[in-house]
Structure formats: C-alpha cells, structure tokens
Design an enzyme around this catalytic site. Structure first.
Site, PDB file in Angstrom:
ATOM      1  N   SER D  26       0.813  -1.215   0.000  1.00 51.63           N
ATOM      2  CA  SER D  26       0.000   0.000   0.000  1.00 51.63           C
ATOM      3  C   SER D  26       0.850   1.270   0.000  1.00 51.63           C
ATOM      4  CB  SER D  26      -0.898   0.019   1.240  1.00 51.63           C
ATOM      5  OG  SER D  26      -1.812  -1.047   1.188  1.00 51.63           O
ATOM      6  N   CYS D 143      -9.876  -8.467  23.186  1.00 52.43           N
ATOM      7  CA  CYS D 143     -11.241  -7.935  23.184  1.00 52.43           C
ATOM      8  C   CYS D 143     -12.203  -8.792  23.988  1.00 52.43           C
ATOM      9  CB  CYS D 143     -11.747  -7.772  21.756  1.00 52.43           C
ATOM     10  SG  CYS D 143     -11.516  -9.234  20.728  1.00 52.43           S
ATOM     11  N   GLY D 175     -13.909  -9.410  15.032  1.00 51.83           N
ATOM     12  CA  GLY D 175     -12.744  -9.676  15.853  1.00 51.83           C
ATOM     13  C   GLY D 175     -11.610 -10.356  15.106  1.00 51.83           C
ATOM     14  N   GLU D 197      -7.676 -17.856  21.731  1.00 47.79           N
ATOM     15  CA  GLU D 197      -8.562 -16.931  22.432  1.00 47.79           C
ATOM     16  C   GLU D 197      -8.851 -17.359  23.867  1.00 47.79           C
ATOM     17  OE1 GLU D 197      -9.086 -14.505  20.437  1.00 47.79           O
ATOM     18  OE2 GLU D 197     -10.690 -13.281  21.287  1.00 47.79           O
ATOM     19  N   LYS D 200      -5.862 -16.438  26.094  1.00 49.25           N
ATOM     20  CA  LYS D 200      -5.805 -15.001  26.391  1.00 49.25           C
ATOM     21  C   LYS D 200      -6.889 -14.609  27.392  1.00 49.25           C
ATOM     22  CE  LYS D 200      -4.159 -13.911  21.719  1.00 49.25           C
ATOM     23  NZ  LYS D 200      -4.651 -13.519  20.381  1.00 49.25           N
ATOM     24  N   HIS D 238     -19.080  -8.641  21.466  1.00 53.60           N
ATOM     25  CA  HIS D 238     -18.788  -9.937  22.091  1.00 53.60           C
ATOM     26  C   HIS D 238     -19.657 -10.093  23.332  1.00 53.60           C
ATOM     27  CE1 HIS D 238     -15.561 -10.382  19.370  1.00 53.60           C
ATOM     28  NE2 HIS D 238     -14.526 -10.235  20.147  1.00 53.60           N
ATOM     29  N   ASN D 324     -16.517  -5.020  20.404  1.00 54.81           N
ATOM     30  CA  ASN D 324     -15.151  -5.534  20.295  1.00 54.81           C
ATOM     31  C   ASN D 324     -14.242  -4.682  19.428  1.00 54.81           C
ATOM     32  OD1 ASN D 324     -17.028  -6.794  18.326  1.00 54.81           O
ATOM     33  ND2 ASN D 324     -15.117  -7.522  17.422  1.00 54.81           N
ATOM     34  N   THR D 325     -14.785  -3.932  18.462  1.00 54.99           N
ATOM     35  CA  THR D 325     -13.875  -3.101  17.661  1.00 54.99           C
ATOM     36  C   THR D 325     -13.815  -1.661  18.177  1.00 54.99           C
ATOM     37  OG1 THR D 325     -15.556  -2.669  15.960  1.00 54.99           O
ATOM     38  CG2 THR D 325     -14.077  -4.533  15.594  1.00 54.99           C
TER      39      THR D 325
END
Lengths: 349, 349, 349, 349
Positions: D26, D143, D175, D197, D200, D238, D324-325
């Site tokens: 990019s 998240c 996610g 996940e 974590k 989530h 979550n975002t």
C-alpha cells in the site's frame, strides 16, 4: 467443489475415485490429512477416498494411463488452467471440467445434458484438430445460469423461443469457494456484485443454445440477456428472478406449466444415475422456490421454478432455483461424465 | 416504525412528541412499560417520551385540540385505518400517515418531498370536499420504491424521461415489523415473495409522478414498471437492481452521473431538518451500495446508487439503496411533516 | 415438529401414520391444505399423509380405537395439555409426548432410551393408579439437554459420576417453532435468554438419571447443574459448552474418549430403526462440532462431541451438539415409541 | 481496526492523524486508494485522512520526529511485531498497541484505564531498562475479556473479590478482521473454537489485576478462570455468559447492582474524551444485553450487563457485552492514549 465431487461419487454405479490431485502443498498427504479441519460436507469422507495419497495436480504425466478420465475443478489463473487441461488431454485423458477457461473455446462442448447433449458430437473434431487420440476436453457452464436456462430451453424446444430476458440472481456463498466471501460481507448485508458473473450469465447461454457447424459450435445470439448478480447469505442455492419476452407467439400460462411439468430429455431417457426424474419442478405456493427448502429437490439436480405470472413489461415472470454446488458444479460435472460414458467417449481408444 | 419515530423526533427543532397512542392493550401504561423488552433501537428511549401515558389509538376524540398533527403508523385492517384516519382528520388533526390505506385516494397526496412537494396543493381541495376545516390526510409511499424513484425522477426532471423499468428488490426484514418475518425463513434462506409489495412498487410511482387536475391527482402511467420483490436477511436497507429504458433521447453515462450528483430539490432549499444535503449519493466502488455499509448515508435519508452501466436489453442498469425504516418510513414521514409545517399546512386554521 | 414427525415416519418399519389432528381451524382440511405454504421440510409431504383429513385435536373421542398410540406435540397452555393428554390416555391410547406438561409428573417416564430405558417399567403403576387399562403417557425431555446428557451418562455408567456442570448452550431457532423467533432478533444478533429453558436444562437431568421407587421415579439430585441458554441464528442443532467436575476419581482424557467411542445401549442392541449405530461420535478437529456440519450425524440421532480438554476450574471441558428437531424432538419421540413398541407397551391390552 | 481508528480519531480533541503506515503493497498510495473498495465503516473516510500518503510500516525511521506517538494494529507474525514495536520505541515514539505480542512482557503495561490506570507508572522503568529516552510501549488486552472484566473488577474494588469464573463467549466476526472468518462458516452455523482466544481470556486478567513490584508487573493469579470461546454470526459485539464465585463474603444481588450502577474510575474523573460516563450499564430486561441492540451504548465504550441471577453451582451468573472493535480495539487503544496523554507520558522528553 472437490469435496462435493468426492461425496457424490461415493458408491457411483459407473465411476470409482482412484486418484486425487491438488496443489503441491497437499501432495504426498492422504486425502484426509490434506482436507484437515476443512471437510465441510455433512457426511463423512468416503472410506474409499480418505486414504488415497494426493498427488500434485501439475504432474499430469503420473496420471496418464492410470485413470479413464479426470474431473477438473481448479482455483488457478486462466492461462494455467488452459495449459494444464490441454496437457491432461494430450496424455490421453478425457477432461470433464468445471472451470471457465475453455468455455468459449469453439470446439469444446459446454454441456447441460438436458439441453445440448448433441454437442458432444464435436469431440471427434476436437481430437482431430489437436492430434489427440483419446483425450479431449468437455466443460460445464457457470452455476448462475442453471437456475433459469433449462426452463427457458424447455419452452424453446416446445416451439416458443424466448427473445429477451432480464435476470437478477441471488447467489449463495458456496459459489465462491470456502474462503471466497468474508462473513463481514454476509452478516446483515448483501453484495450487488460478483466479478465476471454477469458476463458469464449473459454470454454462456448463447453457446449452449448454439449448434455444431463444421469444426466449431456456433453461438445462437438470438436471446438478448441482461443479468444483475447479487451475493446473499445463503450456503447453497442460486435464485434467479426472470422477466422474459417471446420471439413470436406467446404461450399461455397453462401451456408453460404443462411444458415444464412434462419436460424430460436424453439424460432421463438414458436413466443416467444423477439425472433427476423431473428436470424441472414447478411449485404452486406463492412464496417458493426458496434456497434452503428447495435446493435439494431431485438430490440437488432439479431446477425448481415458481411464481409464473405476467410481466408488466415483457410477457412472463418467474423465479428459478438450482443447487449451485450440485447441479451447478460437481453434480453437473458428473452428469456430463455419465452422458459421455454412455455415449462411449470415455472408453473409446 | 413507531419506535423509529420516537427516536428520530428526539430533539427535533420543529416538533415535540406530546402524546402517544397504541392498541387498547397498551393504553394506560407508560410508553416505557408498553414497549417493555421490545425496544430495539440502539439508543435509549428519549427521556421526554418514556413516561408519557399511552392512550388507545381508537380514541381520536381525546387527542382533538391537544396536538397540531399526528403521525399514523398502524398495523390494522385497511378499512379500520381508513375510518380511523378520517376520524382524526374530522376532529381537526392533520394526519401524516405511513399506512397504505389512503395511498390511492385521489385527493390525498402521496409525498416524496424531493419529487412531488407540489402535490400538497391538493390539501385545500381535500378539506373542502370533505368539509374538514383544519384536518387533512397526507401519506408517504411504500418503502420499496424509495431505493430507485428519486434517481429516476432526477433524470426525468433533467429532460430524460424513463419509459420502462424492470426492478428486482432485496428487502430488509424490518420492513415487515418486529414479528413480520420468522427467523426460520431468514437463516440460510431468502424468500422471493412479499405480499402486495410488487403491486405497490409498480403502481405508486404513477401517482407520485402525476399532476393535480382539479380536485384530484392524476397518475402519470407513462412508465411501465415490472417488479420482483425478495426478502433477504438484512435488518435495514432495501436494495433495488434496476434496468431502465428512456422514452426519448438517451443520456450518456457521464450525463446521468452529473445529474445525480448535482440533484437537489425544495427540501434542500428549505433546509428541512431531515432533508439530506445530498438526496442522491453515487458510489464509485464496483461492489456498492451494500445495505449495512450504505444505509446510514445522510442519516438514513440519502438514496445511495452505484454500478451504473449499460444494460444489454434496455439502456442502463444501476443499483439503488435506501434505509427502509428511516427514509422509507419514519424519516420519510417526518420529512413530509417538515414540508407541510414550512408550507403552513400544520398550523393554519 | 409435527412436520418432522411426518417426514421421519415416512416408510417407518413399525408405524403407519393413519390419523392427523391439529387445531380446530385446520380440522376438515387435508393435511396438505392445512400445511399450505408452510411445509418447510426439504423433502415433499409423504404421499400417504398428504390427503389425510385433519381432525380437531380436542376431539380425543373420535380417535379412540382407531390408533394404537398418538404422538403429542402441542403448542398450548400447560393445563390444556395436561388434561388433553390425560383424556387421550383415558380412552385407551398410549401418548408418546414431546410436551413439557407431564415431565415432572412422578409416574410419567421421561425417556432418553440410551440412558433410562428401564423407566418404562413405571407404566403399569401409572395405569394402575389412574385406572387406565391400555392408555398411558410417556414423555421426552427438553431438546437442550440432549447435547450433553448422553456423554455425561456414558461416563457415569463407566464408573465416573459427574458431580458438577456449568453449561452454556447456543440453541437453534427451530426449537421455538416456525413463528417462535423473529428474524429481527436473529440478523446480526444473538439473544441470551430463552424462557424456561435454563430451569428445564438444570432440572430434567435429575429425573432422567433417577430410579423407580414404588409408584414413582425419584430424582437423582447429585449432579449440580447451572445453565446459560442463548438463541443463535442457526436453523437446527443445539450446541452445549460444558465444564464438568467428577464426584470421585477422575478419568484420564484417553479413558473418556474410549468410553464415548465404545458407548452403546439397549436401543442399539435392539436395533431400533431410529437408534444410531453410534450414539456418541467424537470429532478430533479442533473446531468441531459445528451445527450445520455435524447435526445430521447418525441421521440426526447421534450426539457429536469434540474439544475434550482440561478445565481450568473443574476437571474437563467439552462441546456437545445434537439435532434439536430430530434427536431433540420428533426423532427422540419416535425412538421412544420404538422402544415402547419392542417392550410390548403399545400393543398390550 | 485501522479503519475504526481513523473513524474514531476524526475530530478528536487531543489527537490529529498526521501519518498512516501499512504493508509495503500500500505504500505510496493515498489512504483512499489503499483502502479501495474495502472501506467498511458506515461513515465516509474523514477528509483529513483520505489523501494522506501511506508509508511502509516497516520504515520506522521515516516516522521518527514526525509524530508524538503511534497506534499499532498489525496483522503480522509475533516476532515481527515485537521487533517492529521495539524499533518504533527506540527511535523515540510512544507505541500504543492493540497487538498481543508484548502483552506478557513484564514491564509493558496492559491497560483497561478503568481498572489498572496505575500500571502506567511502570513506563519510566521500561524506558530505563532499555535505554529509551522518549519511546515506550503500552498495550491493550484481548477484546474477549472486556465484556466481563470491568464488572468483576468493580466488585473486587468494592471489597468482594471473585475467586472463580467459568465463562462462555459468543464473539463477533469483526474480531478476526475482514478476511478472518469465511461466510461458509457463519451462515446457519457457529464455530466453537477461536485459536488462542481461550488462553488469552484466561491469562490476561491476571496481569491486568496485578501490581507493580520493582521493574515488573506481577500477575494476580487468585482468580481461576476457565473460558469457552465461540464465533457467532454477529458483526460487532462480544457476549460473555459468566458464572462466578466469590473468594470471601458474597454480596447480595442488590449490592452488586448498586456497585455496578455507581462504578466510575479515573477516566471518568479525568473526563477523557472516549471515557463513557457510565462504564457499566445494567439492563433490567430479561433478554438483554444483545449485540446489535446494546453494543453502541456509551458510543461503544460501555460494558452492558444483564441477567444477574443466582448460579446453581457458584454464587452468581450474569451476561456481559462489549463492542469488540470500539472498546475492545480502536476505542480502547485511543482511551489508553488519552490516559497517557493526560498523565504526561506522550509529551515528556
């Protein structure tokens, strides 16, 4: 699509899967290992296939003499597919292909057996002009047109040729392969574009409805087709909303229904294993066909139609649906092979 | 739709929600109690509304004199709506309605303010012929046609009338109300039928594009429209795939884009609070508009178009999208009220 | 569920569908008419059922003497179901029920044939205490617990009783019936609540694992169960994420796998038609079981488990999955009937 | 996540986006070109960012001296991220990171500002031990734990430490990034596994709840956590279903509600721009929180909880939800930067 082939060929009366080829990364593994956690049919891997050792699909030499023909469903660049399929045919293998690479090659038949089974007669010409003795290439068309072309052909065959069609498709995600459509695009969303799909939907019918002239199949461009292709959150089953105008005399609604309900063709007469008893099934309910409820009709090989009604602009409107990974992919490929087998093309020297 | 009205009217510069009416079962409860666990906007119930006591919507008498006008969005039989809206108007209330009951009543304007703001001039006739002094009825059209009619009108207003359209819609589930579409029909599925929707999509544009003659709005039936309506698993946002042919001279693709990008109308000039600065937004990306990504353009009031390209059968094809519960329902209703307010119809005696 | 019964009973070796009853509104219509556009199996209505005339389910008298037994799956108030099922039993019909009304009645067996087939021995007591000669009532448990109880029972039967379980379910929309879950709740959403479901999931296992004492089944409350139930956008297939602790000695992971893989019970030994050869199927892939890919294992009658691993709080964790409208509803009901038939309860005077 | 950063930083009172870096492919393009058809926020690209020229993220030298700090959200191998983030810090830039690479590095704070804002005090130690003058690294946690850790911490801060938790998550597809989850896995399906996940979710809370001892953050391993992580067809949000047991005295349900409703912390007192007025919002409805309806609470920064009830195995159960975002990714990262800015870490020499 490879997995669907493996599933549908389990216990096939004509064919045995004896060899599996894939990308170089999978070569040397058992089929089960190569598939790993990505087997996503809802049946188990057939026992006869799970332990086959996968070979490198580029190594066409190693297959020569070991199979009667190959099914080809490749996720490669068009030029690579062209040369690979040519190579397989050159070493003596019939290539029954799902790929679009050879669809517009004039001496390669693009088959929907209920419509243009006669196009297999081009095969001797194809062999002659390339110097191939035993090998040849036959292809199937794009999945999107399977939902409407057989019903339209049935009308044409009954004396009512269609001249104009505007079609909008709602296409299932499996058509793009396992990684083809991100879920980020398919939750609370649809996408009004599928690369290359409208062109295929508009052009491939012309060749399928064409006729052999000398050493080539000449397209019939009499039908003008405009297609809008959408991706929708459905696993399997492409829907087509069709408005159509007739070239000459227009049949009545009852005549159309009668033609569809009674339509059969050579695959039914030959009782090919995957040929559905009823190639076209009309449903009377006002809200059908629907993908989840109708895609499995005729084991996924029947085109289900409904909502035949007058069109405010052309003559009639209807909705068609077909199972894109069965009729539109692996099932369609196997039906082609069954036709070719019965016509003697797979075994003749 | 009622909830969307409450959300969009929060902090409105012209209007205050002073009264809420619903079915007899909810009467006497606070708005919050009546809504219960079914508030499904993603913002909270506005503080100014949550404690309003809900009245019985049938009790039009109790509202007379207490409001300047009412928004009407009812889930009732057509005849009940006709008589109820008449009753509200008779006791002196302007009725700004989402319902389809009065859409074909010749002296009731069916408004998309960017297109036919002039149709409000029928209101004095409507009052006169019914003996109503203050009350009147104005309606909005069906949500499905909002996704394409403004772009088509913009072309017509620029001197390029469209004569023929074939449209396929992919419509969101919110269009049918909270209980309207079972999830059993929307998981791994689409439904190619919405009761009454194709008729509305085909016929309502004729009235919207019509003109006032004496005491009635006379439909312009010059555009022939054929519509296929599908339900898809999308929360909000109706997509329309449109093929169109022009009546006379055909504009170039660049001209169409220029017309769409520069289109504004009376609501923009009046700076109505809910009027989007840009009524039509063209997106250049090949895979847009998409419902989840584009429905909120212009706070849900902009029609987003894309994929303008030649049609193989008619002249051009495009994809249009609008937010069905904002532009297509509550937002459209409020914009109608804003127009009527600025034109003086809501306050005149 | 009624439709799934009709589908699964097509060509059944023991049973013929001779009578269909439904709500008064459907009475007098053919089954096909009564179902109308709402037949949503992906196979056709069996020819032997489509023309049966539907009777009013309240009219239990008219069925007496005409059937050997009835399947009962009713969407009615609990008290109405209690009295209706009693009435059917009183006139001499065995009632094999899906409903929850009689599940906690102490002398009504709640059956998962692989677990508590011995509970049918309560039937003579049930008949005696009510003065019923031929009729009786047997029920199946809630669909949510089918995804984990058989694997847990298999461990208990092998000498490793479980003392504590925390379970979170992800349940399919078909569990709530056709109109049960609006699509507005299932597009880009999940719902962390299903009315009454957590209580059933926590309490019904106690009765199923209980034993007959005199004229009642006494619950075994040794397992403490806490359940969180979620609705997710899946058509069929309930997933359960389970953490479990053992009462005494803890088996090794290998022992658990061995126990699950070799588990069979009376239905397998009797070769009941719907009994899956393998009641528990363990999948090794790290991302299985998944509803769409695994629910059809054993024609929908197998519980598929995976991801057996140590739990950071209790002893082990795993994921279980079962087909909620086959094993969890119609298939489970038919398996109960098959067991009762082979044990002689359906035919004895 | 990069796109969400760009959206949330539009018109930020503290920060301006002056530089954008991405993969070498990019580099050299404008941000708009680099994003192409894959901008999938439902707002436009901010005008201040669309024409910024994208640089190669590997070229940390070119950024030195041009920014005060960088947000780091990379889709690379762990070792590449470790060295790249170290390089950015070495040339004098504060690195506010979303990545997991440095989360377990003992002198790197892993921040949820409402919980462990005090951990920023480790930064001078981090700089000293590495010889960095100005640069440092701070990270945010995964998240998945945002949906439950703040409510649990609020109880601990009020004197009720939790000792044991069993958690099942239903996690949104965003996610995993745009291409992370194929739609083939998310139509009529859920997946009971997300790589890495569960580890974590179980381990990161220990560090977040830990304390600084000398030059390291020492984890508090007093809470035993077992997590089951599922992927579900939801775009954002989530959900966590939590059963928890307390270490000592158990609060009443009313006490818990009171603690949650009144909880605020340093970000609220500092009035950080992205700090939600209410970090924890309790919803009384029995069927909430739901992802689509609740994720936007507090502009996506509030944790929404509901269904607090007794647990049959531990003390209490509840459902938590976070965006979550936003809170779980870009919003959480920006909130960390706001805290660091106000504490003087971003500007000190």
């Amino acid at each position: 699509v490879g997995q669907m082939y493996v599933k549908l060929l389990s216990n096939h009366p004509f064919f045995d899967v004896t060899h599996v080829a894939a990308s170089p990364q999978s070569a040397g593994k058992s089929y089960k290992e190569a598939v790993g956690a990505r087997w996503f049919m809802n049946t188990e891997i057939p026992a006869s296939v799970r332990d086959l050792v996968v070979s490198d699909a580029n190594d066409f030499q190693s297959v020569a003499g070991k199979c009667d023909f190959v099914f080809s469903a490749l996720d490669l660049d068009k030029n690579l597919i062209l040369s690979l399929e040519d190579n397989y045919a050159r070493v003596g293998l019939a290539v029954v292909s799902n790929n679009s690479a050879h669809r517009q090659t004039p001496d390669v038949p693009m088959l929907i057996p209920e419509i243009n089974h006669a196009h297999t007669a081009i095969i001797p010409q194809q062999r002659a002009s390339r110097g191939w003795k035993r090998g040849f290439i036959a292809v199937k068309p794009n999945c999107s047109l399977q939902s409407y072309l057989t019903p339209v052909y049935a009308l044409q065959a009954a004396g009512f040729p269609v001249s104009t069609m505007i079609i909008t498709t709602l296409q299932a995600v499996s058509g793009a392969g396992y990684n083809g459509v991100p879920s980020m695009d398919m939750v609370d969303n649809t996408v009004p574009f599928i690369g290359g799909e409208e062109e295929k939907t508009e052009e491939e019918p012309h060749k399928i409805l064409g006729r052999i002239e000398g050493d080539r199949i000449v397209a019939d461009t009499a039908i003008r087709i405009s297609a809008h292709c959408n991706r929708v959150p459905v696993v399997d089953g492409h829907t087509a909303c069709v408005s159509m105008g007739f070239a000459g005399q227009k049949p009545s609604r009852d005549e159309i229904l009668r033609i569809w309900k009674s339509f059969t063709s050579l695959p039914q007469q030959m009782k090919l294993p995957l040929a559905p008893a009823q190639p076209i099934l009309y449903r009377d309910e006002e809200n059908r066909p629907q993908p989840r409820k109708d895609r499995d009709a005729g084991k996924g090989m029947t085109v289900v139609v409904g909502r035949l009604r007058e069109c405010k602009v052309f003559d009639f409107r209807f909705v068609g649906l077909s199972h894109n990974t069965v009729r539109g992919a692996a099932g369609g490929g196997i039906l082609n092979a069954e036709l070719l087998y019965k016509q003697g093309y797979l075994t003749q020297a």
